[in-house]
Design an enzyme around this catalytic site. Structure first.
Site, short mmCIF file in Angstrom:
data_model
loop_
_atom_site.label_atom_id
_atom_site.label_comp_id
_atom_site.label_asym_id
_atom_site.label_seq_id
_atom_site.Cartn_x
_atom_site.Cartn_y
_atom_site.Cartn_z
N CYS A 188 35.66 42.48 41.21
CA CYS A 188 36.26 41.44 42.04
C CYS A 188 36.64 40.27 41.16
CB CYS A 188 35.24 41.01 43.10
SG CYS A 188 35.66 39.50 43.96
N CYS A 229 41.02 35.56 45.49
CA CYS A 229 41.84 35.82 46.68
C CYS A 229 41.35 35.10 47.92
CB CYS A 229 41.90 37.32 46.95
SG CYS A 229 41.92 38.32 45.48
N THR A 267 31.41 34.93 47.00
CA THR A 267 31.90 35.54 45.77
C THR A 267 32.77 34.54 45.02
OG1 THR A 267 31.95 37.62 46.95
CG2 THR A 267 33.05 37.56 44.82
N GLU A 314 27.97 36.30 43.19
CA GLU A 314 27.88 35.77 44.55
C GLU A 314 26.84 34.65 44.58
OE1 GLU A 314 27.40 39.19 43.93
OE2 GLU A 314 29.53 39.57 44.22
N HIS A 342 42.24 38.87 54.37
CA HIS A 342 41.30 39.43 53.38
C HIS A 342 41.14 40.94 53.56
CE1 HIS A 342 39.19 38.32 49.87
NE2 HIS A 342 38.07 38.92 50.25
N TYR A 344 41.90 43.88 50.42
CA TYR A 344 41.09 45.00 49.93
C TYR A 344 41.95 46.26 49.73
CZ TYR A 344 36.63 42.60 50.57
OH TYR A 344 35.57 41.75 50.46
N CYS A 379 42.92 45.17 45.80
CA CYS A 379 41.92 45.06 44.71
C CYS A 379 41.07 46.31 44.60
CB CYS A 379 41.06 43.82 44.90
SG CYS A 379 39.85 43.93 46.23
N GLU A 389 30.29 45.31 48.99
CA GLU A 389 31.34 44.38 49.44
C GLU A 389 32.41 45.11 50.24
OE1 GLU A 389 33.55 42.35 46.41
OE2 GLU A 389 34.12 40.76 47.77
FE1 SF4 Z 1 37.42 39.97 45.27
FE2 SF4 Z 1 39.04 41.80 46.27
FE3 SF4 Z 1 38.23 39.73 47.76
FE4 SF4 Z 1 39.96 39.40 45.73
S1 SF4 Z 1 40.31 40.58 47.63
S2 SF4 Z 1 38.22 38.11 46.22
S3 SF4 Z 1 39.20 40.86 44.26
S4 SF4 Z 1 36.99 41.39 46.94
FE FE Z 2 35.62 39.98 48.99
#
Ligand code: SF4
Ligand code: FE
Length: 482
Positions: free
Chosen positions: A100, A104, A191, A257, A292, A296, A299, A447
């Site tokens: 991660c 984001c 995070t 985190e 968000h 995902y 990422c 996560e």
């Molecule tokens: Fe982390 Fe993925 Fe969330 Fe970006 S979208 S903060 S890389 S978990």
């Molecule tokens: Fe996340």
């Protein structure tokens, strides 16, 4: 953009004195501490233009506020192209870091608040939207990392915020002055909070009329008085203190985190983006979560690419790459990973403009995306362990390989396919260990279940957004039911 390079970003964090606890002690070195640095390295990648084809277009955008070139992580999506590019950027960075990269949540927070503050002002005569736009100009200009902080600690999950034995279990306003507000509470599982210059707080759930003190959104510098970071642990995290990069598996990058405590923190009015408009709180949650859940689909797919590469590599190294069941398993991993990508792209391509002009993803498809993310990475990790074998969790340490007495045994007995150096095999196995049961599993597996909301939250949204009565009518018409 003032911060232009990974080095400048790391240097800017070093200049931010924060109150941070790790393993029971306050740490002063909040960037270069060996348990922290890999997570800062992951964020630093968001400042690196890189060498991938098209990276420049993915990492940067043109600000609709200033016309300047800015980091996409500080951008407000102006069309479906922006939404798609966001997902492509996230896949690219997942491929670079296999973890991660933390930045984001701020982007998703701004984008949620941007449209909601606009609608809130129209309805309530408030002036949050322009304040947020001013704040965004500042963030874009400085190129800051902003933590989007939503998840409250929540106490007894059966009770509403105002019903808890301790009223601080959801972040709330405890006092108001003509100049601003005083806030108290804590945000959990944050995070990247430690690697951020600013914290952008949003409510965690739709608040009711009698919960107006909890309907609060604001931004504060991470070094503001009253903020304490208590870093969380990850499996095998203290391996980073052993000076054995081999045993860490992904020695350069990681996630991080923290529990972030706000102990009567003052927020000036110009940084307050919601204060009491409980009717709007649910919208912020829904939009942030949708963004968000889209994220995902980018990422985690990038990380999945690295894991598919690791599966192929270990199959080659161990001489099983040509077995048909191994080829099938790798194909299955690709299928699962690309399915997640399809969802990320689909919810982006089907996005639409909000009244503010900013674009929003298709919420139903973003929720489908994330519900798949709660399952497929686990299946990908299972297949990877299946291909790699039990040695993933029985390997000796780097120090054993350095011990002249036993190193020859390890070299002789841990050798695999001819010509492959034993250490190359061990390196990729240590990486697989990291990603499936070690530090890396925090971001790739747990996560994937709980980040951006737990699976049940997605199920509720999916059943609410799918028009079931309409589908019933379709079936009745085809079956000629009057
Ligand atoms: Fe982390 Fe993925 Fe969330 Fe970006 S979208 S903060 S890389 S978990
Ligand atoms: Fe996340």
């Amino acid at each position: 953009m003032k911060i232009k390079t990974p080095e400048a970003y790391l240097e800017s964090l070093r200049g931010l004195p924060r109150t941070v606890y790790l393993l029971g002690e306050r740490i002063e070195d909040t960037v270069d501490h060996p348990m922290v640095r890999p997570s800062a390295n992951a964020v630093a990648e968001t400042f690196d233009p890189g060498e991938e084809p098209g990276a420049e277009e993915l990492l940067f955008a043109t600000s609709h506020l200033t016309g300047e070139r800015i980091s996409r992580f500080t951008h407000i999506h102006q069309g479906t192209d922006d939404l798609v590019n966001k997902v492509l950027m996230q896949r690219m960075l997942g491929r670079r870091t296999s973890t991660c990269f933390q930045r984001c949540v701020g982007m998703d927070g701004f984008n949620a608040l941007y449209s909601v503050t606009y609608e809130c002002d129209q309805k309530h005569g408030t002036e949050y939207h322009e304040r947020l736009a001013d704040y965004l100009r500042y963030v874009q200009d400085e190129n800051l990392v902003v933590e989007g902080a939503m998840t409250d600690v929540k106490g007894d999950r059966a009770l509403r915020p105002g019903e808890q034995l301790d009223p601080d279990l959801f972040v709330r306003v405890v006092d108001r002055t003509p100049d601003g507000i005083l806030v108290r509470g804590a945000k959990a599982h944050q995070t990247g909070a430690l690697n951020s210059h600013e914290i952008l707080v949003m409510p965690t759930t739709a608040m009711r009329e009698d919960e107006a003190e909890y309907a609060v959104s604001f931004a504060v510098p991470a070094d503001e008085k009253g903020i304490t970071f208590i870093l969380g642990r990850q499996p095998s995290d203290t391996r980073k203190l052993e000076d054995s990069p081999l045993d860490v598996g992904n020695p350069t990058y990681g996630s991080q985190e923290a529990l972030v405590v706000f102990d009567d923190v003052f927020v000036p009015n110009e940084r307050v983006f919601m204060c009491g408009e409980h009717q709007e709180s649910g919208k912020v949650v829904e939009r942030f979560a949708a963004f968000h859940r889209q994220s995902y689909g980018g990422c985690k797919v990038g990380v999945g690419d690295v894991l598919i590469g690791a599966a192929q590599l270990i199959a080659d190294y161990q001489g099983v790459a040509r077995a048909s069941h191994v080829r099938d398993k790798i194909t299955e991993m690709i299928h699962l990973n690309e399915t997640l990508f399809c969802c990320g792209i689909a919810c982006s391509a089907r996005g639409a403009a909000t009244p503010s002009g900013a674009y929003m993803v298709d919420t139903l498809l973003a929720n489908v995306c994330k519900l798949n993310v709660t399952r497929f990475p686990f299946e990908i990790a299972r297949l990877l362990q299946d291909i790699a074998g039990g040695i993933v969790v029985t390997m000796p340490s780097e120090k054993d390989f350095e011990n002249a007495e036993i190193a020859p045994y390890l070299e002789k007995y841990l050798k695999s396919a001819g010509g492959v150096p034993t250490m190359d095999r061990i390196k990729i196995l240590k990486f697989i260990e990291n990603m499936t049961v070690g530090c890396g599993a925090a971001a790739y597996l747990t996560e994937s279940i709980h980040g951006a909301g737990s699976p049940q939250a997605q199920r509720i949204m999916i059943s609410r957004l799918a028009d079931i009565p309409e589908k019933v009518e379709l079936a009745k018409r085809i079956a000629r039911i009057e």
